[in-house]
Design a protein around this motif. Structure first.
Motif, mmCIF file in Angstrom:
data_model
loop_
_atom_site.group_PDB
_atom_site.id
_atom_site.type_symbol
_atom_site.label_atom_id
_atom_site.label_comp_id
_atom_site.label_asym_id
_atom_site.label_seq_id
_atom_site.Cartn_x
_atom_site.Cartn_y
_atom_site.Cartn_z
ATOM 1 N N ALA A 146 -0.493 -8.902 -4.156
ATOM 2 C CA ALA A 146 0.756 -7.898 -4.250
ATOM 3 C C ALA A 146 0.375 -6.418 -3.735
ATOM 4 O O ALA A 146 1.274 -5.885 -3.282
ATOM 5 C CB ALA A 146 1.308 -8.112 -5.586
ATOM 6 N N ALA A 147 -1.061 -5.990 -3.948
ATOM 7 C CA ALA A 147 -1.374 -4.893 -3.693
ATOM 8 C C ALA A 147 -1.819 -4.793 -2.194
ATOM 9 O O ALA A 147 -1.740 -3.648 -1.772
ATOM 10 C CB ALA A 147 -2.452 -4.230 -4.792
ATOM 11 N N GLN A 148 -2.342 -6.061 -1.817
ATOM 12 C CA GLN A 148 -2.675 -5.833 -0.362
ATOM 13 C C GLN A 148 -1.971 -7.159 0.384
ATOM 14 O O GLN A 148 -2.488 -8.283 0.227
ATOM 15 C CB GLN A 148 -4.360 -5.983 -0.195
ATOM 16 N N THR A 149 -1.013 -6.781 0.828
ATOM 17 C CA THR A 149 -0.097 -7.951 1.592
ATOM 18 C C THR A 149 -0.528 -8.146 2.830
ATOM 19 O O THR A 149 -1.153 -7.410 3.717
ATOM 20 C CB THR A 149 1.505 -7.578 1.319
ATOM 21 N N VAL A 150 -0.098 -9.462 3.572
ATOM 22 C CA VAL A 150 -0.168 -9.658 4.931
ATOM 23 C C VAL A 150 0.744 -8.809 5.742
ATOM 24 O O VAL A 150 0.276 -8.668 6.819
ATOM 25 C CB VAL A 150 0.024 -11.226 5.133
ATOM 26 N N ASP A 151 1.599 -8.553 5.360
ATOM 27 C CA ASP A 151 2.536 -7.542 6.307
ATOM 28 C C ASP A 151 1.987 -6.177 6.220
ATOM 29 O O ASP A 151 1.861 -5.545 7.472
ATOM 30 C CB ASP A 151 3.863 -7.142 5.655
ATOM 31 N N ALA A 152 1.388 -5.809 5.356
ATOM 32 C CA ALA A 152 0.741 -4.449 5.343
ATOM 33 C C ALA A 152 -0.577 -4.504 6.303
ATOM 34 O O ALA A 152 -1.096 -3.573 7.015
ATOM 35 C CB ALA A 152 0.139 -4.071 4.025
ATOM 36 N N PHE A 153 -1.299 -5.752 6.289
ATOM 37 C CA PHE A 153 -2.439 -6.228 7.080
ATOM 38 C C PHE A 153 -1.971 -6.038 8.455
ATOM 39 O O PHE A 153 -2.809 -5.608 9.209
ATOM 40 C CB PHE A 153 -2.988 -7.285 6.460
ATOM 41 N N THR A 154 -0.816 -6.782 8.816
ATOM 42 C CA THR A 154 -0.457 -6.785 10.201
ATOM 43 C C THR A 154 0.097 -5.411 10.655
ATOM 44 O O THR A 154 -0.306 -5.065 11.727
ATOM 45 C CB THR A 154 0.764 -7.676 10.223
ATOM 46 N N ALA A 155 0.625 -4.754 10.051
ATOM 47 C CA ALA A 155 1.156 -3.404 10.255
ATOM 48 C C ALA A 155 -0.303 -2.400 10.595
ATOM 49 O O ALA A 155 -0.201 -1.604 11.528
ATOM 50 C CB ALA A 155 1.815 -2.878 9.065
ATOM 51 N N ALA A 156 -1.435 -2.603 9.723
ATOM 52 C CA ALA A 156 -2.401 -1.898 9.927
ATOM 53 C C ALA A 156 -3.075 -2.137 11.217
ATOM 54 O O ALA A 156 -3.746 -1.494 11.937
ATOM 55 C CB ALA A 156 -3.494 -2.328 8.935
ATOM 56 N N ALA A 157 -3.157 -3.592 11.751
ATOM 57 C CA ALA A 157 -3.775 -4.097 12.786
ATOM 58 C C ALA A 157 -2.827 -3.431 14.109
ATOM 59 O O ALA A 157 -3.668 -3.226 15.148
ATOM 60 C CB ALA A 157 -3.615 -5.653 12.980
ATOM 61 N N LYS A 158 -1.587 -3.556 13.871
ATOM 62 C CA LYS A 158 -0.922 -2.932 15.053
ATOM 63 C C LYS A 158 -1.062 -1.431 15.361
ATOM 64 O O LYS A 158 -0.514 -0.821 16.576
ATOM 65 C CB LYS A 158 0.669 -3.284 14.868
ATOM 66 N N ALA A 159 -1.529 -0.953 14.624
ATOM 67 C CA ALA A 159 -1.798 0.341 14.317
ATOM 68 C C ALA A 159 -3.269 0.668 15.063
ATOM 69 O O ALA A 159 -3.491 1.918 15.381
ATOM 70 C CB ALA A 159 -1.731 1.284 13.220
ATOM 71 N N VAL A 160 -3.947 -0.220 15.322
ATOM 72 C CA VAL A 160 -5.309 0.131 15.911
ATOM 73 C C VAL A 160 -5.193 0.414 17.476
ATOM 74 O O VAL A 160 -4.522 -0.180 17.954
ATOM 75 C CB VAL A 160 -6.221 -1.106 15.752
ATOM 76 N N SER A 161 -5.764 1.368 17.579
ATOM 77 C CA SER A 161 -5.810 1.887 19.048
ATOM 78 C C SER A 161 -6.945 1.411 19.815
ATOM 79 O O SER A 161 -6.998 1.237 21.216
ATOM 80 C CB SER A 161 -5.566 3.258 19.388
#
Length: 207
Positions: A146-161
Motif C-alpha cells: 500500500a505504501a509502494q504501489t505499482v502505479d507509483a513505480f510505473t510513474a517513477a519509471a516514466k519520469a526516468v530521462s
C-alpha cells in the motif's frame, strides 16, 4: 471355576500378540503429511510484450513458494529486477554487485521463464531493460504494498530521462525475494510435440 475362565480370557486379550492377534504399536510412525505451503503453491502467468510495451498483468500477489511464469510475446524484452527507487536500473548491492534476477536479451517469442517467490514479504520490482522500454512504463511488481504501489513505480519509471546501460551479466538466476532454476526456456510445445502458438498478441517485430 467361573472366575478362572474370566481370568484366562482377560490374559488372552492382553497378550493376544502371543497368539497372533493384531496389535497397535504406540511407536508407530505418524502418517506423512504435505505442508500447506507446498500443497497450496500457485502459478501466476505474466505476458511479456504481447500487448505492446507492457507486462500483463503488471502486478501479481504471490505467496512464498508460488511460481511466476513469464511468457514472451515479443523477443525484444527482458525481465530484469530493479528497485522501487530506481525503476530503470538493475538491482545492485552497496558494492555495485548484481543482486537481482535478469532474463537476458533477446528471448525467443513463446519462451517461458519460471521464477519462484522465495520471500513473499519482499516486494519485487521488474522492468524491461531494452533501451527505451522502461521509460514508457514497461514495468511490473510482485507483491507491491500500500505504501509502494505499482502505479507509483510505473510513474517513477516514466519520469526516468537517462537509462542505465547494463554491462554486467546477461542472465542472472538468483535475485532478491525471487529465484529461477534455469534460464528462459524454448518456445512452448503442445502435447503432440509440435510448436504451440505464441500468446495472444505476440509479435516478432521489434518494438
Amino acid at each position: 471355576m467361573a472366575i478362572s475362565c474370566a481370568l484366562v480370557l482377560s490374559l488372552l486379550f492382553a497378550y493376544g500378540n502371543v497368539l497372533g492377534a493384531p496389535q497397535v504399536s504406540s511407536s508407530a510412525t505418524p502418517a506423512t503429511t504435505t505442508s500447506s505451503s507446498t500443497a497450496s503453491a500457485a502459478t501466476h502467468s505474466v505476458s511479456v510484450g504481447a500487448n505492446g510495451l507492457t507486462f500483463t498483468p503488471n502486478s501479481v500477489t504471490a505467496a512464498t513458494g508460488d511460481t511466476v511464469v513469464f511468457i514472451w510475446g515479443n523477443e525484444d524484452h527482458s525481465v530484469t529486477q530493479s528497485s522501487f527507487d530506481a525503476p530503470c536500473s538493475h538491482l545492485v548491492d552497496g558494492g555495485g554487485i548484481a543482486v537481482g534476477i535478469d532474463s537476458g536479451l533477446p528471448i525467443n517469442v513463446g519462451s517461458v521463464w519460471a521464477v519462484e517467490v522465495t520471500n513473499a514479504s519482499q516486494s519485487v520490482w521488474i522492468y524491461c531493460r531494452e533501451p527505451g522500454h522502461c521509460p514508457t512504463g514497461m514495468v511490473m511488481a510482485i507483491n507491491p504494498t500500500a505504501a509502494q504501489t505499482v502505479d507509483a513505480f510505473t510513474a517513477a519509471a516514466k519520469a526516468v530521462s537517462i537509462e542505465e546501460t547494463w554491462t554486467g551479466e546477461t542472465n542472472r538466476l538468483n535475485g532478491t525475494g525471487v529465484s529461477a532454476n534455469a534460464a528462459p526456456g524454448q518456445p512452448l510445445t503442445s502435447s503432440d510435440g509440435t510448436s504451440a502458438s505464441a500468446p495472444a498478441g505476440a509479435s516478432t517485430s521489434r518494438e
